[in-house]
Motif scaffolding. Structure first.
Motif, short mmCIF file in Angstrom:
data_model
loop_
_atom_site.label_atom_id
_atom_site.label_comp_id
_atom_site.label_asym_id
_atom_site.label_seq_id
_atom_site.Cartn_x
_atom_site.Cartn_y
_atom_site.Cartn_z
N THR A 3 -15.69 48.68 15.65
CA THR A 3 -15.99 50.13 15.48
C THR A 3 -14.66 50.39 14.32
O THR A 3 -13.83 49.53 14.14
CB THR A 3 -15.71 50.83 16.60
OG1 THR A 3 -14.32 50.62 17.10
CG2 THR A 3 -16.53 50.65 17.68
N THR A 5 -11.89 53.41 12.93
CA THR A 5 -11.36 54.55 13.62
C THR A 5 -11.30 55.54 12.52
O THR A 5 -11.64 55.13 11.29
CB THR A 5 -9.76 54.40 14.03
OG1 THR A 5 -9.30 53.82 12.69
CG2 THR A 5 -9.82 53.09 15.10
N SER A 6 -10.99 57.01 12.97
CA SER A 6 -10.98 57.91 11.79
C SER A 6 -9.82 57.26 10.86
O SER A 6 -9.78 57.90 9.72
CB SER A 6 -10.48 59.03 12.44
OG SER A 6 -9.43 58.98 13.22
N ALA A 7 -8.79 56.61 11.21
CA ALA A 7 -7.80 56.10 10.19
C ALA A 7 -8.17 55.10 9.37
O ALA A 7 -7.48 54.55 8.59
CB ALA A 7 -6.55 55.64 10.95
N GLY A 8 -9.28 54.66 9.53
CA GLY A 8 -10.06 53.42 8.43
C GLY A 8 -9.88 52.09 9.21
O GLY A 8 -10.05 51.20 8.60
#
Length: 74
Positions: A3, A5-8
């Motif tokens: 996956t 994350t929103s932080a890349g």
């Protein structure tokens, strides 16, 4: 299994051998393709860090491409 994350960061579930290799050298390259369309691919190069039972990969370079195939007919 992976996956993003929103932080890349790329979050991976990996085999034991991968964990051992990360301890020796945390630089990694991960290749993935779209399993549904099988049209696009990505290679993520970065630094891996073990956390609990998941490997986190912080990307330093990301390459994205398209497989040749029927979608490129003229």
């Amino acid at each position: 299994m992976a996956t993003v994350t929103s932080a890349g960061e790329l979050r991976l579930i990996a085999e034991t051998e991968a964990w051992q290799a990360i301890e020796d050298d945390p630089r990694v390259a991960v290749f993935a393709a779209d399993p549904l369309q099988r049209r696009f691919w990505v290679e993520v190069r970065g630094v891996a860090q073990a956390d609990s039972d998941v490997l986190w990969v912080t990307p330093k370079q990301v390459l994205v491409g398209e497989f040749p195939g029927r979608h490129q007919r003229r």
